[in-house]
Motif scaffolding. Sequence first.
Motif, short mmCIF file in Angstrom:
data_model
loop_
_atom_site.label_atom_id
_atom_site.label_comp_id
_atom_site.label_asym_id
_atom_site.label_seq_id
_atom_site.Cartn_x
_atom_site.Cartn_y
_atom_site.Cartn_z
N SER A 7 90.42 49.79 30.83
CA SER A 7 91.60 49.66 29.99
C SER A 7 91.22 49.06 28.64
CB SER A 7 92.67 48.80 30.67
OG SER A 7 92.26 47.46 30.73
N THR A 63 86.85 54.34 34.47
CA THR A 63 87.90 54.17 33.48
C THR A 63 88.17 52.69 33.26
OG1 THR A 63 88.91 56.26 34.19
CG2 THR A 63 90.27 54.77 32.89
N ASN A 92 92.52 56.82 25.18
CA ASN A 92 93.50 57.82 25.58
C ASN A 92 94.91 57.35 25.21
OD1 ASN A 92 95.48 59.19 27.45
ND2 ASN A 92 93.62 60.27 28.05
N GLU A 93 95.62 58.13 24.43
CA GLU A 93 96.93 57.71 23.94
C GLU A 93 97.96 57.62 25.06
OE1 GLU A 93 98.07 60.40 20.89
OE2 GLU A 93 96.42 59.84 19.54
N THR A 94 97.79 58.37 26.12
CA THR A 94 98.76 58.38 27.20
C THR A 94 98.56 57.21 28.15
OG1 THR A 94 98.88 60.79 27.08
CG2 THR A 94 99.73 59.74 29.09
N THR A 95 97.30 56.96 28.54
CA THR A 95 97.01 55.95 29.56
C THR A 95 96.51 54.63 28.98
OG1 THR A 95 94.72 56.76 29.81
CG2 THR A 95 96.43 57.76 31.20
N GLY A 96 96.09 54.61 27.71
CA GLY A 96 95.55 53.40 27.13
C GLY A 96 94.21 53.00 27.70
N THR A 97 93.43 53.97 28.14
CA THR A 97 92.13 53.71 28.74
C THR A 97 91.05 54.52 28.03
OG1 THR A 97 92.44 55.48 30.37
CG2 THR A 97 93.17 53.27 31.00
#
Length: 407
Positions: free
Chosen positions: A222, A220, A271-276
């Motif tokens: 960022s 993953t 990913n909209e939640t984690t920004g990754t």
Amino acid sequence: MPAERASSSSRHALPSALLLAAVLAACNSEKAAAPPPQPQIQVSVVTLHPQPVAITAELPGRVSASLIAEIRPQVNGIIKSRLFREGSEVKTGDVLYEIDPSPYQAALDSAVAAQHKAEAAVANAQVRADRYRELLQRNAGSKQDADDAAATLGQAQADVAAAKANVEAARINLAYTKVTAPIDGRIDKSALTQGALVTANQAAVLTTIRKLDPINVDVTQSSTNLLKFRSDIASGRLKFTGPNVAVKLKLDTGDAYAQSGKLEFAEANINETTGTFSVRAEFPNPERLLLPGMFVRAEIQEGIAENNFLLPQRAVGRNTKGEATAKFVSAEGKVEERVLVTRRNIGNNWLVDSGVKDGERIIVEGGQLVRPGQTVTANEVSVDEATGELKSANRRAELPAGNTAKN
């Protein structure tokens, strides 16, 4: 009178001699009391040179199989036997289970008989159609009878085609009684045993096969790091290494994985939640050391930073403002202290691209014993890149007696 003058001169000379002796004695006393000159403090230094530095990112990741096959039955029946050893390696086409083939063999035999019957009907219809066509040509028969005979022939031929399809379907179902491996890989335990009833395309899997060589590692990254990486490439601070990006692994035990991998792809969405976003790398796994679900850390080479300096971390400190500082020894042997801007750590070093010149000497030991402007004796040493420790034979001998220091 002359005797009196001589006596008077002697009396005047005596105090002057005594005064001169006292002055000389005082001077000698001051010289004797002056402290001896202090020896210069010795410090350990490393000479810095610019060099290309590989910029890597160490990211957490999980191991996943490159291929996964869930084994399910495609026909109904009773499991007659299991033909594999649980946890073993299987090859494509290996028979894993055998379902009782008796009803499917009977269905195939029936379909074959129906095909033969249909083919016999075609022969009879062909003779009948030929006869009526010949009679029609001699005006000895009606056109209606000839048309009926031709239609009967066509129907018989269609029946043969349908019978052949039924035979093929029966043969496929009979083949499905032998459940085979669709891929190479390691097979899990069996969910059912001999004698169990299974149904076609059931939800429950019989077992699972996972291909472990090669194997995937999903890491993953960022979106912030991605934007910074692209900015460094655009500004020229990083030189892109090309599409074949090398990836190395560090196992959960801290050991390095012997095989190097290659970057396969990166997801095209964040990913909209984690920004990754996820990045996948592929690794050879001939010894099956990597297993799906294992936690690893992947080291991905992002690019090459040209003409940068690596400063040993042991030489860099912090001032009261939290700024990175280091002490240098000038060509005249005097101590200089500077504020530096460190970009990132590379192993046991700090990466610096400004504020340092080629050939400058940085103090790696004894720096807390000296102050800026002080003259010191610099001893050249080297630093172990793996541990960050000095490689000199006797580090304490480089410092004055009674001074021991650790940076």
